[in-house]
Write an enzyme that holds these catalytic residues in place. Structure first.
Site, PDB file in Angstrom:
ATOM      1  N   HIS A 467       0.845  -1.204   0.000  1.00 17.60           N
ATOM      2  CA  HIS A 467       0.000   0.000   0.000  1.00 17.60           C
ATOM      3  C   HIS A 467       0.883   1.259   0.000  1.00 17.60           C
ATOM      4  O   HIS A 467       0.722   2.149  -0.831  1.00 17.60           O
ATOM      5  CB  HIS A 467      -0.896  -0.047   1.244  1.00 17.60           C
ATOM      6  N   GLU A 468       1.828   1.305   0.937  1.00 18.34           N
ATOM      7  CA  GLU A 468       2.666   2.504   1.053  1.00 18.34           C
ATOM      8  C   GLU A 468       3.516   2.705  -0.207  1.00 18.34           C
ATOM      9  O   GLU A 468       3.718   3.837  -0.646  1.00 18.34           O
ATOM     10  CB  GLU A 468       3.547   2.439   2.295  1.00 18.34           C
ATOM     11  N   HIS A 471       1.851   4.780  -2.695  1.00 23.52           N
ATOM     12  CA  HIS A 471       1.984   6.238  -2.517  1.00 23.52           C
ATOM     13  C   HIS A 471       3.335   6.716  -3.057  1.00 23.52           C
ATOM     14  O   HIS A 471       3.437   7.793  -3.640  1.00 23.52           O
ATOM     15  CB  HIS A 471       1.872   6.616  -1.038  1.00 23.52           C
ATOM     16  N   GLU A 496      -6.353   7.866  -1.154  1.00 22.92           N
ATOM     17  CA  GLU A 496      -6.083   6.479  -0.759  1.00 22.92           C
ATOM     18  C   GLU A 496      -6.463   5.466  -1.836  1.00 22.92           C
ATOM     19  O   GLU A 496      -6.043   4.306  -1.774  1.00 22.92           O
ATOM     20  CB  GLU A 496      -6.806   6.136   0.543  1.00 22.92           C
ATOM     21  N   TYR A 607     -12.909   7.059   3.588  1.00 24.57           N
ATOM     22  CA  TYR A 607     -12.257   5.752   3.620  1.00 24.57           C
ATOM     23  C   TYR A 607     -13.007   4.738   2.744  1.00 24.57           C
ATOM     24  O   TYR A 607     -12.423   4.062   1.907  1.00 24.57           O
ATOM     25  CB  TYR A 607     -12.175   5.270   5.074  1.00 24.57           C
TER      26      TYR A 607
HETATM   27 ZN   LIG Z   1      -2.355   5.237   2.500  1.00 27.69          ZN
END
Ligand SMILES: [Zn+2]
Length: 678
Positions: A467-468, A471, A496, A607
């Site tokens: 996930h990171e 980014h 996100e 979210y």
């Molecule tokens: Zn995130």
């Protein structure tokens, strides 16, 4: 062999004593630039003299300030961390001051007028127009278009609001009550948890005091066999911040006043104006629709857990009233997972050594997105940090340079304790026509090796890392003209979505096999373990997401209602009707809802909202072949490259080839529901 990057890597050699001076010089320089723009005669205000000049000032400012305020999260030197922290406070205060400069706002307004009257507007690119619109909007949202008296009122209210929010979070952080149980009442709670409680004697009995902190209280919800213990623990937990109830009421009242002064019908309309969803009504519609669709899944989940409860109560000879209470949720959720899945986290972990997972994930991303990482030497903020130059896959000269990336993966004292990505420098076109390249840093806390085992990752950690890294690539592969639109500078209810989409890779059997290797046998995860792992993903998701919908609905209702109300009653009635669990004695649980005062107000829906897009993007484009580089190229071009330089909805439509919808998200939940209940 390797090509020299057209932009040198930054040197991370700042001394604590020079940071303060650097920041003060920076503020002085920026202030005098603002003065210069503000002093322009109205007739001389145009795109170049005002908007471009402001954009350059913004870029130059961040280029100095960002790396300096980064040290506080990663430096091993306390003096440097402190200096960095002080620098950030100065920067933040200055930000408030400069956002309230009416003279600069007037220059923007004059420039916009001249641009439109002179015909210059039609010659601007879409991104340049967006720059103008966003910069004007910054001013109007701060109230700079209002008469002085209203502006003063606004400033006073904002100060009061930020005071209240601080007080709310201070109470939250300093809460230190205890709840007391006997050993018998704690039956079922793991011994190592109980040994962490404070033991004392009360009368002739030994009792245990537990705090309301997660490691103390959650094991009671999850493991305590006695429903009375769980009820008492839950009611205490929900009531622990009653002190925040009047603070929240006041804060909500002030937000209503602020919205009205600024000309918005509700606070939610004000907040969402700069988000993808655009207004409060759309948030309500989104949540209503989601709730309706989730309800049947949730009812099924609840009935399964209720049957488990009935069976256990009969076995233990406990009374059974046919109800499923909120303090039953975590307990039976755990029991259900244990009995139906037989999945051991610790066994799975042995297949994910850091030394295998990290390079494999990097390789997956590189192939998918057509880039190449080259590890390079050089000083960073800590010897453990890895530094990479990032290139187009087939680049032969410096034109293929993309930027720099840092991986700071292991825990150490004084370091930020979770996993996150810092977009240290954005990419943008410099005034001389050359390109300035971005830098992103991934800061994580992966396990270190032990004497008998190498560093291993839980599957959860693998998902977080993937996930990171999503980014990181958003930050590296975006390509915009202006720095303010670069990479992850997209609407907060979209930011996100790309990373949430990428989490799906960690649930694909093919990918799981590729990135696992048992630390002793070197074998990948077996098909049987993979199938158990994949099944665990959607267990009880109906109840899980309905709980999310409850929080989101509470948040949006209090930020759209036109008058004060009984917020405790609302908390309890909404929870009961949405989450499908009975509440018991009404408790002032909203006092614990930190999101609402911590900068996430009228934003909790985000979210789930972004998850809907994540699921749609994955199912529509990647599901058929998640490792296919042509799909990766499409993702890079349509989603990553534009960053925030256009409406997020336009990027999505471009990527999907149609309007986004929630079908894929609901398919995931409904589809899994069938297999999970087998
Ligand atoms: Zn995130």
């Amino acid at each position: 062999m390797s090509i020299k990057p057209p932009q040198p890597a930054p040197s991370w050699n700042h001394r604590p004593d020079e940071i303060g001076t650097l920041i003060k010089d920076l503020l002085a320089k920026d202030r005098s630039l603002m003065d210069k723009i503000a002093a322009l005669p109205a007739a001389e205000c145009d795109f170049q003299s005002v908007f471009l000049a402001l954009s350059e000032a913004e870029t130059d400012f961040d280029a100095v300030a960002e790396p300096l305020s980064f040290y506080q999260n990663v430096s091993a030197d306390k003096a440097l961390r402190d200096a960095s922290n002080e620098a950030e406070v100065l920067v933040r205060d200055y930000g408030v001051e400069s956002s309230m400069r009416i003279d600069v706002y007037q220059a923007k307004v004059a420039a916009e007028k001249n641009i439109k009257e002179s015909g210059q507007w039609d010659k601007l690119s879409a991104e340049e127009k967006r720059l103008v619109e966003r910069m004007i909007l910054d001013g109007t949202r701060s109230g700079l278009a209002l008469p002085e008296e209203k502006r003063n009122q606004l400033t006073a209210l904002k100060k009061e609001l930020s005071q209240l929010c601080l007080e709310f979070s201070k109470n939250f952080n300093e809460e230190d009550q205890r709840i007391t149980f006997t050993a018998k009442q704690l039956e079922g709670v793991p011994k190592d948890v109980i040994s962490g409680y404070t033991k004392r004697t009360e009368g002739s009995e030994e009792v245990y005091d537990a705090t309301y902190k997660t490691p103390d209280i959650f094991p009671i919800f999850k493991f305590s066999k006695d429903p009375e213990t769980r009820r008492k623990a839950f009611e205490g937990y929900e009531s622990r911040l009653e002190v925040n109830v009047p603070i929240l009421s006041k804060a909500l009242g002030i937000r209503r006043q602020l919205a009205s002064i600024l000309g918005y019908e509700t606070w939610a309309d004000y907040v969402t104006e700069v988000k993808m969803i655009k207004n409060g009504k759309s948030v309500i519609d989104f949540l209503d629709d989601l709730e309706e669709k989730l309800r049947p899944v949730g009812i099924k989940d609840r009935d399964t857990l209720l049957a488990l409860k009935k069976k256990e109560h009969e076995e233990l000879g406990l009374p059974f009233d046919g109800e499923f209470y909120i303090w039953d949720y975590r307990y039976y959720d755990r029991k259900f997972i244990e009995s139906s899945l037989d999945l051991d986290d610790m066994v799975v972990k042995e297949y994910f050594p850091v030394t295998v997972v990290v390079p494999t994930i990097l390789e997956i991303y590189q192939n998918l997105l057509g880039v190449r990482f080259e590890e390079i030497d050089g000083t960073t903020w800590h010897p453990e940090v890895q530094q990479f130059s990032v290139w187009e896959k087939d680049s032969k000269d410096e034109s293929g340079f993309i930027g720099y990336c840092y991986l700071d993966l292991y825990p150490r004292s004084g370091k930020y304790s979770h996993a996150a990505v810092w977009p240290l420098l954005p990419g943008y076109d410099r005034p001389d026509g050359k390109r300035s390249y971005p830098i992103a840093a991934m800061v994580a806390n992966l396990a270190k090796p032990t004497p008998d085992k190498p560093a291993l990752m839980r599957h959860d950690d693998v998902v977080t890392f993937f996930h990171e890294m999503g980014h990181v690539f958003h930050g590296l592969l975006s390509h915009t003209k202006f720095s303010r639109f670069h990479g992850t500078s997209v609407a907060r209810d979209f930011v996100e979505a790309p990373s949430q989409m990428l989490e799906n890779w960690c649930w694909e059997p093919k990918v799981l096999e590729k990135m696992s290797s048992h630390f002793e046998t070197k074998k990948p995860l077996s098909p049987e373990l993979i199938s158990k792992l994949v099944k665990s993903r959607y267990v009880n998701v109906g109840l899980f997401y309905l709980r999310q919908v409850f929080f989101a609905k509470y948040d949006i209702q209090v930020h759209t209602s036109s008058e004060d109300q009984d917020y405790t009653a609302l908390w309890n009635s909404l929870r009961e009707s949405i989450s499908l669990v009975k509440s018991g004695k009404p408790a002032p649980g909203q006092g614990t809802f930190g999101h609402i005062t911590g900068g996430y107000d009228a934003g909790y829906y985000g979210y789930t909202y972004s998850l809907v897009f994540a699921a749609d993007m994955y199912a529509t484009v990647f599901k058929a072949d998640p490792l296919d580089s042509s799909r990766g190229k499409r993702y890079r071009e349509k989603i990553l490259v534009p960053g925030g330089s256009r409406e997020e909805l336009d990027s999505l439509k471009d990527f999907l080839g149609r309007e986004p919808n929630s079908k894929a998200f609901l398919n995931e939940l409904f589809g899994s529901q069938q297999s999970a209940s087998l």
